[in-house]
Design a protein around this motif. Structure first.
Motif, PDB file in Angstrom:
ATOM      1  N   ILE A  82       8.363  -3.880   8.863  1.00 13.44           N
ATOM      2  CA  ILE A  82       8.460  -5.343   8.997  1.00 13.44           C
ATOM      3  C   ILE A  82       7.064  -5.949   9.156  1.00 13.44           C
ATOM      4  CG2 ILE A  82       9.291  -7.195  10.518  1.00 13.44           C
ATOM      5  CD1 ILE A  82      11.676  -5.165  11.133  1.00 13.44           C
ATOM      6  N   ALA A  83       6.231  -5.313   9.987  1.00 13.51           N
ATOM      7  CA  ALA A  83       4.895  -5.860  10.249  1.00 13.51           C
ATOM      8  C   ALA A  83       4.015  -5.821   9.002  1.00 13.51           C
ATOM      9  CB  ALA A  83       4.249  -5.098  11.398  1.00 13.51           C
ATOM     10  N   ARG A  84       4.185  -4.797   8.159  1.00 16.18           N
ATOM     11  CA  ARG A  84       3.318  -4.631   6.984  1.00 16.18           C
ATOM     12  C   ARG A  84       3.834  -5.345   5.750  1.00 16.18           C
ATOM     13  NH1 ARG A  84       0.537   0.745   7.986  1.00 16.18           N
ATOM     14  NH2 ARG A  84      -0.446   0.525   5.986  1.00 16.18           N
ATOM     15  N   ARG A  85       5.049  -5.896   5.803  1.00 16.13           N
ATOM     16  CA  ARG A  85       5.715  -6.344   4.576  1.00 16.13           C
ATOM     17  C   ARG A  85       4.895  -7.385   3.803  1.00 16.13           C
ATOM     18  NH1 ARG A  85       7.489  -9.746   8.456  1.00 16.13           N
ATOM     19  NH2 ARG A  85       7.984 -11.880   7.787  1.00 16.13           N
ATOM     20  N   ASP A  86       5.004  -7.339   2.494  1.00 16.60           N
ATOM     21  CA  ASP A  86       4.405  -8.355   1.632  1.00 16.60           C
ATOM     22  C   ASP A  86       5.362  -8.605   0.473  1.00 16.60           C
ATOM     23  OD1 ASP A  86       4.175  -6.219  -0.079  1.00 16.60           O
ATOM     24  OD2 ASP A  86       2.013  -5.967   0.200  1.00 16.60           O
TER      25      ASP A  86
ATOM     26  N   LEU B 169      11.858 -13.629   5.464  1.00 17.24           N
ATOM     27  CA  LEU B 169      12.207 -12.526   6.384  1.00 17.24           C
ATOM     28  C   LEU B 169      13.717 -12.249   6.345  1.00 17.24           C
ATOM     29  CD1 LEU B 169      11.435 -10.382   8.415  1.00 17.24           C
ATOM     30  CD2 LEU B 169      11.458 -12.112  10.233  1.00 17.24           C
ATOM     31  N   THR B 170      14.528 -13.294   6.190  1.00 17.31           N
ATOM     32  CA  THR B 170      15.976 -13.071   6.128  1.00 17.31           C
ATOM     33  C   THR B 170      16.324 -12.217   4.914  1.00 17.31           C
ATOM     34  OG1 THR B 170      16.281 -15.259   7.124  1.00 17.31           O
ATOM     35  CG2 THR B 170      18.240 -14.206   6.193  1.00 17.31           C
ATOM     36  N   LEU B 171      15.719 -12.539   3.766  1.00 11.93           N
ATOM     37  CA  LEU B 171      16.012 -11.763   2.549  1.00 11.93           C
ATOM     38  C   LEU B 171      15.539 -10.322   2.713  1.00 11.93           C
ATOM     39  CD1 LEU B 171      15.020 -14.360  -0.221  1.00 11.93           C
ATOM     40  CD2 LEU B 171      17.305 -13.888   0.691  1.00 11.93           C
ATOM     41  N   PHE B 172      14.369 -10.174   3.292  1.00 11.78           N
ATOM     42  CA  PHE B 172      13.810  -8.834   3.498  1.00 11.78           C
ATOM     43  C   PHE B 172      14.777  -7.997   4.345  1.00 11.78           C
ATOM     44  CE2 PHE B 172      10.940  -5.731   5.495  1.00 11.78           C
ATOM     45  CZ  PHE B 172      10.165  -5.337   4.415  1.00 11.78           C
ATOM     46  N   LEU B 173      15.300  -8.613   5.415  1.00 10.63           N
ATOM     47  CA  LEU B 173      16.184  -7.865   6.317  1.00 10.63           C
ATOM     48  C   LEU B 173      17.546  -7.601   5.693  1.00 10.63           C
ATOM     49  CD1 LEU B 173      15.147  -9.488   9.705  1.00 10.63           C
ATOM     50  CD2 LEU B 173      14.536  -7.221   8.821  1.00 10.63           C
TER      51      LEU B 173
ATOM     52  N   ASP C 139       0.833  -1.198   0.000  1.00  9.25           N
ATOM     53  CA  ASP C 139       0.000   0.000   0.000  1.00  9.25           C
ATOM     54  C   ASP C 139       0.875   1.259   0.000  1.00  9.25           C
ATOM     55  OD1 ASP C 139       0.971   0.221   2.538  1.00  9.25           O
ATOM     56  OD2 ASP C 139      -0.846  -0.522   3.515  1.00  9.25           O
ATOM     57  N   GLY C 140       0.214   2.394  -0.010  1.00  7.30           N
ATOM     58  CA  GLY C 140       0.927   3.665  -0.085  1.00  7.30           C
ATOM     59  C   GLY C 140       1.900   3.862   1.074  1.00  7.30           C
ATOM     60  N   ARG C 141       1.470   3.417   2.246  1.00  5.56           N
ATOM     61  CA  ARG C 141       2.308   3.606   3.435  1.00  5.56           C
ATOM     62  C   ARG C 141       3.625   2.807   3.317  1.00  5.56           C
ATOM     63  NH1 ARG C 141       4.630   6.566   7.072  1.00  5.56           N
ATOM     64  NH2 ARG C 141       4.947   5.540   9.073  1.00  5.56           N
ATOM     65  N   GLU C 142       3.503   1.573   2.821  1.00  8.10           N
ATOM     66  CA  GLU C 142       4.719   0.764   2.656  1.00  8.10           C
ATOM     67  C   GLU C 142       5.678   1.424   1.673  1.00  8.10           C
ATOM     68  OE1 GLU C 142       2.362  -2.946   2.189  1.00  8.10           O
ATOM     69  OE2 GLU C 142       4.357  -3.825   2.329  1.00  8.10           O
TER      70      GLU C 142
ATOM     71  N   SER D 157      10.277   2.893  15.324  1.00  8.72           N
ATOM     72  CA  SER D 157       8.877   2.476  15.140  1.00  8.72           C
ATOM     73  C   SER D 157       8.557   2.286  13.651  1.00  8.72           C
ATOM     74  CB  SER D 157       7.926   3.460  15.807  1.00  8.72           C
ATOM     75  OG  SER D 157       8.077   4.724  15.221  1.00  8.72           O
ATOM     76  N   GLU D 158       9.222   3.065  12.799  1.00 11.02           N
ATOM     77  CA  GLU D 158       8.983   2.864  11.359  1.00 11.02           C
ATOM     78  C   GLU D 158       9.584   1.545  10.865  1.00 11.02           C
ATOM     79  OE1 GLU D 158       8.841   7.525   9.825  1.00 11.02           O
ATOM     80  OE2 GLU D 158      10.780   6.535  10.093  1.00 11.02           O
ATOM     81  N   TYR D 159      10.758   1.186  11.390  1.00 11.07           N
ATOM     82  CA  TYR D 159      11.320  -0.131  11.021  1.00 11.07           C
ATOM     83  C   TYR D 159      10.323  -1.232  11.411  1.00 11.07           C
ATOM     84  CZ  TYR D 159      16.277   1.128   9.979  1.00 11.07           C
ATOM     85  OH  TYR D 159      17.438   1.599   9.428  1.00 11.07           O
TER      86      TYR D 159
END
Ligand code: SAM
Ligand code: FES
Length: 352
Positions: free
Chosen positions: A27-31, A254-258, A2-5, A21-23
């Motif tokens: 992470i919580a919103r990731r897709d 999650l590892t790749l994302f991080l 979404d726009g926020r991500e 808090s943004e990090y």
């Protein structure tokens, strides 16, 4: 996505970091879509700093004897079902010689906190490696030691030190370690190493028991502020004879994302695609590079001891010769358009 991500990803790219808090929010919103955008941006940044070069470090696992009891680790002291080993000075030097002939110019000596490796013993080994191969960098990953000890090892010629912080949240640290280990001491060690002048590597396991988006946000904030030269992250994988044997393993996703988030936070950091990542997925290391990593660490330990350095179950590369690991990784990198390089590969502070 979404726009926020999208907004968070753009801010991360532009400002090389987010608030804690943004990090956590990212992470919580990731897709999937956000991960693929992040990976593309992270790879672009890594390419700008390091081009198509992937640094190789030869890993020598010098001892599986450890006085600690980290709850996640397969070579923890209380695991009495594992066969222990310690390489002799001659074995370590011969691994380094073999590595040198294979082209390696960085050796990483890693092991449990084995009291046998006093300052005197380790300094002697470092001195001899540097004498035989003055053009090589020696990296140590031997756990927590005193300031004086780190100084002595540095004076003997070790220039880099890997000590994962494991988690930047004190309560989470206490869930992963017995009460005789302390978060404060770990952080003090990292500060000491930096003060002495080492190129320092910190890092953490992805998906360790008790980890949350908030604790990861603390890790990322710590990395942003501490600015390590290297950062080792890989999935947590349970070992069958540890208190965490029934816990879930960390995910590839999650590892790749991080890896991508860390590359964007810290563009010139040396970021390995770890053996643990290769263990949870056959193309894990290749995917790690494509998400922003730029280092691989082939195993140079003698084949007869490799299975005994079992930090987690099903670890790969335990049957291969050093030369096989070297060419296997070279081929893997080539297949995705990258080239392994053998120079010392210091962190590229200048470019971005
Ligand atoms: N003794 C040194 C130290 O504590 O830094 C080096 C050896 S220690 C085994 C190296 C790293 O292995 C740890 O920092 C930890 O993050 C990782 N590790 C240990 N057990 C693991 C597991 N079950 N899954 C994934 N990584 C693990
Ligand atoms: Fe060791 Fe592929 S890296 S066999």
């Amino acid at each position: 996505m979404d726009g926020r991500e999208r907004e968070l990803i753009e801010k991360l790219e532009k400002e090389k970091g987010l608030s804690e808090s943004e990090y956590a929010e990212l992470i919580a919103r990731r897709d999937e879509e956000a991960a693929s955008l992040l990976a593309k941006k992270a790879r672009r940044v890594a390419d700008a700093v390091y081009g198509d070069a992937i640094y190789t470090r030869g890993l020598i696992e010098i001892s599986s004897i450890c006085r600690n009891n980290c709850l996640y680790c397969g070579i923890r002291k209380d695991n009495n079902l594992t066969e222990r080993y310690r390489l002799s000075k001659e074995q370590i030097l011969s691994c380094a010689d073999e590595g040198y002939d294979l082209g390696f110019r960085t050796f990483v000596l890693q092991g449990g906190e084995d009291p046998f490796f006093s300052d005197e013993v380790l300094c002697d080994i470092i001195t001899d490696i540097k004498k035989a191969h003055p053009d090589c960098a020696v990296t140590l990953s031997m756990g927590e030691r005193s300031f004086e000890s780190y100084q002595a090892l540095f004076d003997a010629g070790a220039e880099r030190y890997l000590l994962r912080h494991e988690t930047a949240d004190a309560t989470h640290y206490a869930m992963l370690h017995p009460s005789d280990m302390s978060f404060e001491k770990r952080m003090q060690c990292l500060r000491d190493l930096k003060k002495i002048g080492y190129q320092v590597g910190c890092g953490f396991m992805v998906g360790s028991p008790g980890q949350t988006a908030e604790t990861i946000a603390k890790d990322l904030t710590f990395i942003r502020i501490f600015k390590p030269e290297m950062c080792g992250i890989g999935p947590f994988i349970p070992h069958h004879n540890t208190p965490f044997k029934d816990e879930k393993q960390g995910t590839l996703e999650l590892t790749l994302f991080l890896l991508s988030v860390i590359r964007l936070t810290h563009p010139w950091v040396l970021l390995p695609a770890t053996t643990a990542l290769g263990t949870i997925h056959p193309q894990g290391r290749e995917k790690g590079i494509l998400a922003g990593a730029n280092v691989v660490m082939p195993n140079l330990s003698p084949v007869e001891v490799r299975k005994k350095y079992e930090l987690y179950d099903n670890k790969i590369c335990t049957g291969e010769e050093s030369a096989q690991c070297r060419s296997c990784l070279e081929d893997r990198m080539k297949a995705i358009g990258y080239r392994t390089v053998v120079d010392r590969g210091d962190a590229n502070h200048g470019k971005i």
